[in-house]
Design a protein around this motif. Structure first.
Motif, PDB file in Angstrom:
ATOM      1  N   ARG A 200     -32.003   1.798   2.280  1.00 49.99           N
ATOM      2  CA  ARG A 200     -33.251   2.057   1.574  1.00 49.99           C
ATOM      3  C   ARG A 200     -33.010   1.795   0.090  1.00 49.99           C
ATOM      4  NH1 ARG A 200     -34.503   7.979   2.569  1.00 49.99           N
ATOM      5  NH2 ARG A 200     -32.253   8.066   2.892  1.00 49.99           N
ATOM      6  N   MET A 201     -34.012   1.276  -0.580  1.00 46.78           N
ATOM      7  CA  MET A 201     -33.838   0.905  -1.978  1.00 46.78           C
ATOM      8  C   MET A 201     -33.964   2.151  -2.862  1.00 46.78           C
ATOM      9  SD  MET A 201     -33.129  -2.365  -2.140  1.00 46.78           S
ATOM     10  CE  MET A 201     -32.082  -2.038  -0.709  1.00 46.78           C
ATOM     11  N   LEU A 202     -32.839   2.867  -2.972  1.00 46.03           N
ATOM     12  CA  LEU A 202     -32.764   4.105  -3.742  1.00 46.03           C
ATOM     13  C   LEU A 202     -31.707   3.939  -4.824  1.00 46.03           C
ATOM     14  CD1 LEU A 202     -32.626   6.706  -0.799  1.00 46.03           C
ATOM     15  CD2 LEU A 202     -34.665   5.801  -1.942  1.00 46.03           C
ATOM     16  N   TRP A 203     -31.958   4.541  -5.981  1.00 52.95           N
ATOM     17  CA  TRP A 203     -30.977   4.480  -7.057  1.00 52.95           C
ATOM     18  C   TRP A 203     -29.647   5.077  -6.618  1.00 52.95           C
ATOM     19  CZ3 TRP A 203     -32.167   1.169 -10.586  1.00 52.95           C
ATOM     20  CH2 TRP A 203     -33.501   0.996 -11.004  1.00 52.95           C
ATOM     21  N   ASP A 204     -29.690   6.169  -5.824  1.00 52.59           N
ATOM     22  CA  ASP A 204     -28.426   6.799  -5.452  1.00 52.59           C
ATOM     23  C   ASP A 204     -27.699   6.086  -4.318  1.00 52.59           C
ATOM     24  OD1 ASP A 204     -29.998   7.660  -3.343  1.00 52.59           O
ATOM     25  OD2 ASP A 204     -30.099   9.736  -4.009  1.00 52.59           O
ATOM     26  N   LYS A 205     -28.238   4.965  -3.853  1.00 54.82           N
ATOM     27  CA  LYS A 205     -27.483   4.059  -2.989  1.00 54.82           C
ATOM     28  C   LYS A 205     -26.648   3.076  -3.816  1.00 54.82           C
ATOM     29  CE  LYS A 205     -29.266   5.524   0.975  1.00 54.82           C
ATOM     30  NZ  LYS A 205     -28.449   6.257   1.971  1.00 54.82           N
ATOM     31  N   GLY A 206     -26.748   3.177  -5.147  1.00 55.39           N
ATOM     32  CA  GLY A 206     -25.998   2.274  -6.012  1.00 55.39           C
ATOM     33  C   GLY A 206     -26.660   0.933  -6.205  1.00 55.39           C
ATOM     34  N   PRO A 232     -38.209   0.053  -0.549  1.00 54.82           N
ATOM     35  CA  PRO A 232     -38.222   1.325  -1.291  1.00 54.82           C
ATOM     36  C   PRO A 232     -38.748   2.440  -0.396  1.00 54.82           C
ATOM     37  CG  PRO A 232     -39.974  -0.135  -2.064  1.00 54.82           C
ATOM     38  CD  PRO A 232     -39.154  -0.921  -1.090  1.00 54.82           C
ATOM     39  N   ASP A 233     -38.522   3.670  -0.826  1.00 53.62           N
ATOM     40  CA  ASP A 233     -38.919   4.847  -0.041  1.00 53.62           C
ATOM     41  C   ASP A 233     -39.664   5.805  -0.972  1.00 53.62           C
ATOM     42  OD1 ASP A 233     -39.205   6.969   1.644  1.00 53.62           O
ATOM     43  OD2 ASP A 233     -37.059   7.363   1.897  1.00 53.62           O
ATOM     44  N   PRO A 234     -40.971   5.598  -1.143  1.00 54.44           N
ATOM     45  CA  PRO A 234     -41.720   6.405  -2.115  1.00 54.44           C
ATOM     46  C   PRO A 234     -41.642   7.903  -1.877  1.00 54.44           C
ATOM     47  CG  PRO A 234     -43.023   4.513  -1.379  1.00 54.44           C
ATOM     48  CD  PRO A 234     -41.815   4.578  -0.493  1.00 54.44           C
ATOM     49  N   ALA A 235     -41.338   8.334  -0.642  1.00 56.76           N
ATOM     50  CA  ALA A 235     -41.222   9.763  -0.368  1.00 56.76           C
ATOM     51  C   ALA A 235     -39.929  10.356  -0.910  1.00 56.76           C
ATOM     52  CB  ALA A 235     -41.313  10.017   1.137  1.00 56.76           C
ATOM     53  N   ASN A 236     -39.015   9.504  -1.372  1.00 57.80           N
ATOM     54  CA  ASN A 236     -37.740   9.970  -1.913  1.00 57.80           C
ATOM     55  C   ASN A 236     -37.774   9.911  -3.434  1.00 57.80           C
ATOM     56  OD1 ASN A 236     -34.860   9.852  -2.840  1.00 57.80           O
ATOM     57  ND2 ASN A 236     -34.469   9.943  -0.642  1.00 57.80           N
ATOM     58  N   PRO A 237     -37.394  10.965  -4.139  1.00 61.20           N
ATOM     59  CA  PRO A 237     -37.445  10.965  -5.606  1.00 61.20           C
ATOM     60  C   PRO A 237     -36.593   9.881  -6.245  1.00 61.20           C
ATOM     61  CG  PRO A 237     -37.100  13.194  -4.769  1.00 61.20           C
ATOM     62  CD  PRO A 237     -36.945  12.268  -3.600  1.00 61.20           C
ATOM     63  N   ALA A 238     -35.592   9.365  -5.511  1.00 57.25           N
ATOM     64  CA  ALA A 238     -34.695   8.357  -6.076  1.00 57.25           C
ATOM     65  C   ALA A 238     -35.120   6.930  -5.758  1.00 57.25           C
ATOM     66  CB  ALA A 238     -33.268   8.590  -5.565  1.00 57.25           C
ATOM     67  N   SER A 239     -36.330   6.734  -5.263  1.00 59.46           N
ATOM     68  CA  SER A 239     -36.770   5.401  -4.846  1.00 59.46           C
ATOM     69  C   SER A 239     -36.860   4.433  -6.019  1.00 59.46           C
ATOM     70  CB  SER A 239     -38.134   5.496  -4.157  1.00 59.46           C
ATOM     71  OG  SER A 239     -38.527   4.230  -3.672  1.00 59.46           O
ATOM     72  N   VAL A 240     -36.401   3.212  -5.808  1.00 60.59           N
ATOM     73  CA  VAL A 240     -36.549   2.137  -6.793  1.00 60.59           C
ATOM     74  C   VAL A 240     -37.963   1.574  -6.666  1.00 60.59           C
ATOM     75  CG1 VAL A 240     -35.688  -0.117  -7.552  1.00 60.59           C
ATOM     76  CG2 VAL A 240     -34.094   1.577  -6.616  1.00 60.59           C
ATOM     77  N   PRO A 241     -38.706   1.469  -7.744  1.00 57.13           N
ATOM     78  CA  PRO A 241     -40.071   0.928  -7.643  1.00 57.13           C
ATOM     79  C   PRO A 241     -40.083  -0.501  -7.107  1.00 57.13           C
ATOM     80  CG  PRO A 241     -39.712   1.975  -9.779  1.00 57.13           C
ATOM     81  CD  PRO A 241     -38.370   1.888  -9.113  1.00 57.13           C
ATOM     82  N   GLU A 242     -41.096  -0.807  -6.312  1.00 59.94           N
ATOM     83  CA  GLU A 242     -41.216  -2.164  -5.784  1.00 59.94           C
ATOM     84  C   GLU A 242     -41.330  -3.193  -6.908  1.00 59.94           C
ATOM     85  OE1 GLU A 242     -44.155  -4.798  -2.911  1.00 59.94           O
ATOM     86  OE2 GLU A 242     -43.998  -2.619  -2.593  1.00 59.94           O
ATOM     87  N   SER A 243     -42.003  -2.829  -8.001  1.00 58.07           N
ATOM     88  CA  SER A 243     -42.129  -3.749  -9.126  1.00 58.07           C
ATOM     89  C   SER A 243     -40.766  -4.126  -9.705  1.00 58.07           C
ATOM     90  CB  SER A 243     -43.004  -3.126 -10.218  1.00 58.07           C
ATOM     91  OG  SER A 243     -42.448  -1.904 -10.675  1.00 58.07           O
ATOM     92  N   ARG A 247     -39.011  -7.815  -9.777  1.00 58.34           N
ATOM     93  CA  ARG A 247     -38.525  -8.380 -11.040  1.00 58.34           C
ATOM     94  C   ARG A 247     -37.091  -8.877 -10.905  1.00 58.34           C
ATOM     95  NH1 ARG A 247     -39.173  -4.195 -13.897  1.00 58.34           N
ATOM     96  NH2 ARG A 247     -37.015  -3.561 -14.270  1.00 58.34           N
ATOM     97  N   TRP A 248     -36.290  -8.165 -10.137  1.00 54.10           N
ATOM     98  CA  TRP A 248     -34.899  -8.579  -9.921  1.00 54.10           C
ATOM     99  C   TRP A 248     -34.801  -9.857  -9.092  1.00 54.10           C
ATOM    100  CZ3 TRP A 248     -33.007  -3.086  -8.121  1.00 54.10           C
ATOM    101  CH2 TRP A 248     -32.743  -2.299  -9.255  1.00 54.10           C
ATOM    102  N   HIS A 249     -35.696 -10.018  -8.120  1.00 56.24           N
ATOM    103  CA  HIS A 249     -35.594 -11.114  -7.160  1.00 56.24           C
ATOM    104  C   HIS A 249     -35.600 -12.468  -7.887  1.00 56.24           C
ATOM    105  CE1 HIS A 249     -36.090 -13.231  -3.358  1.00 56.24           C
ATOM    106  NE2 HIS A 249     -37.068 -13.927  -3.902  1.00 56.24           N
ATOM    107  N   GLY A 250     -34.591 -13.278  -7.579  1.00 55.78           N
ATOM    108  CA  GLY A 250     -34.520 -14.613  -8.162  1.00 55.78           C
ATOM    109  C   GLY A 250     -33.778 -14.685  -9.484  1.00 55.78           C
ATOM    110  N   ARG A 251     -33.270 -13.555  -9.970  1.00 50.36           N
ATOM    111  CA  ARG A 251     -32.525 -13.546 -11.236  1.00 50.36           C
ATOM    112  C   ARG A 251     -31.082 -13.110 -10.988  1.00 50.36           C
ATOM    113  NH1 ARG A 251     -35.749 -10.013 -15.489  1.00 50.36           N
ATOM    114  NH2 ARG A 251     -34.222 -10.997 -16.869  1.00 50.36           N
ATOM    115  N   HIS A 252     -30.148 -13.774 -11.652  1.00 51.04           N
ATOM    116  CA  HIS A 252     -28.718 -13.424 -11.573  1.00 51.04           C
ATOM    117  C   HIS A 252     -28.196 -13.448 -10.138  1.00 51.04           C
ATOM    118  CE1 HIS A 252     -29.330 -12.310 -15.710  1.00 51.04           C
ATOM    119  NE2 HIS A 252     -30.135 -11.317 -15.377  1.00 51.04           N
ATOM    120  N   GLY A 253     -28.730 -14.352  -9.332  1.00 49.46           N
ATOM    121  CA  GLY A 253     -28.266 -14.487  -7.958  1.00 49.46           C
ATOM    122  C   GLY A 253     -28.788 -13.438  -7.004  1.00 49.46           C
ATOM    123  N   VAL A 254     -29.660 -12.525  -7.480  1.00 53.71           N
ATOM    124  CA  VAL A 254     -30.164 -11.424  -6.650  1.00 53.71           C
ATOM    125  C   VAL A 254     -31.352 -11.889  -5.809  1.00 53.71           C
ATOM    126  CG1 VAL A 254     -31.203  -9.116  -6.668  1.00 53.71           C
ATOM    127  CG2 VAL A 254     -29.350  -9.674  -8.277  1.00 53.71           C
TER     128      VAL A 254
END
Length: 372
Positions: A200-206, A232-243, A247-254
């Motif tokens: 899940r796309m969470l900050w605490d997943k690193g 992302p997992d909006p129900a989790n306080p650590a969720s990374v916003p979809e926006s 923004r990351w997609h396509g930059r720096h090989g991500v």
């Protein structure tokens, strides 16, 4: 004719039940239990029903909600269903369910603590304030007769023992297991090297450290792909916003691929699995990667270090350390022979310690023990 014991799973989301508990539920049914699951019905309800498991739509919020109303709803569910055994999965169902099972006089309960969640990793002032209270509550709720608690790593077991849960009520079972027939090695895909983070796309997943390591490596001229798989997992306080993910997609090989349900095929596109998480129970994504024969870069953190022997089937790095993560990834990106050796060791480790059949048999043994 002997009466079949009624087993009720309580899980917040249907997708999680399918991912982590459905094979166990099917095996329990084959072993003679009458099985049902109470969970929020999303897109996966028919998958559960088609496996022969009775589904009881039940909404238990993972963030917020009205605790009093949810406890009352759970009490009514238990009084109506009259299970012989309830299996609570994850922190909130465990906390509410252990209390309600006692109030509703459910004969036996199994509590599966699949990691101690953001409440035990967050550095927020409010969370730090309530953490000791939650530990004491867990200790009182779980240290009861006719109750056994499954933990996935020794650190979580130690936390619960310090909270007051007797060691005699704790059982260590490492994760949900992995199907070694479905997840298996294939020849490495074409270059460039693909590093894959499945979670899940969470900050605490690193996730943030992963993207920062990608930025540093590609900035230094390293040619590699850095793939994020998960929503992302909006129900989790650590969720990374979809926006942010877009923004990351396509930059720096991500690359952000979103949620995928064809994980065996997805992992065949990877050369290296990566999960720089802050804390886990025992991450299923790393078990699947190990079964697929991938070398792993993860953190020296509870749960994560259970899957990797540093220098044998992967590399361990400190938590929240993008520099160390980048260095470990660079080492594997540039050494195909090291990737091969570590990948072979991952497959051996998955077979010896983390097979789904082993985990299911150990869990059924816990059921028999607590019912006896």
């Amino acid at each position: 004719m002997k009466k079949r014991s009624r087993l009720l799973f309580v899980v917040t989301e249907d997708w999680y039940f399918i991912s982590h508990r459905l094979p166990l539920a099917v095996a329990a049914q084959a072993a003679g239990f009458e099985v049902a699951v109470a969970t929020r019905e999303g897109r996966h309800g028919e998958v559960i029903r088609s496996a022969g498991i009775r589904l009881i739509p039940f909404a238990l919020s993972r963030r917020g909600g009205n605790p009093f109303a949810e406890v009352i709803a759970l009490w009514r569910l238990y009084r109506r269903e009259k299970p012989d055994l309830v299996h609570h999965v994850a922190l909130k169902p465990v906390m509410y369910g252990a209390l309600v099972a006692w109030l509703a006089r459910v004969p036996a309960q199994v509590n599966a603590v699949a990691g101690l969640g953001w409440l035990f990793t967050s550095s927020s002032g409010v969370v730090r304030l309530v953490r000791p209270v939650l530990r004491r509550m867990l200790g009182r709720l779980l240290d009861r007769p006719h109750s056994l608690t499954i933990v996935q790593n020794p650190e979580d077991r130690a936390v619960l023992e310090r909270a007051g849960v007797s060691a005699t009520r704790l059982r260590l079972i490492r994760g949900a297991g992995v199907d070694l027939q479905v997840f298996h090695p294939v020849p490495p895909p074409p270059q460039p090297v693909c590093i894959m983070l499945v979670a899940r796309m969470l900050w605490d997943k690193g996730v943030g450290e992963f993207v920062e390591a990608a930025r540093r490596l590609t900035g230094a001229g390293v040619n590699a792909r850095f793939v994020l798989v998960g929503d992302p997992d909006p129900a989790n306080p650590a969720s990374v916003p979809e926006s942010t993910l877009r923004r990351w997609h396509g930059r720096h090989g991500v690359e952000w691929w979103g949620r995928r349900d064809d994980m065996p095929a997805v992992l065949q596109a990877a050369h290296i699995a990566c999960l720089p998480s802050y804390r886990e129970g025992l991450p299923k994504s790393l078990l699947e990667a190990a079964a697929c024969g991938l070398p792993i870069v993860t953190t020296d953190a509870p749960g994560c270090r259970e899957v990797v022997r540093d220098g044998v089937n992967g590399l361990l790095v400190p938590v929240r350390d993008a520099d160390a993560l980048a260095a470990a990834l660079k080492r594997l990106i540039e050494d195909a022979e090291l990737r091969r050796r570590m990948g072979e060791a991952s497959r051996v480790r998955a077979g010896e310690e983390f097979s789904q059949a082993r985990v299911i048999e150990a869990t059924l043994a816990v059921y028999r023990e607590v019912l006896a």
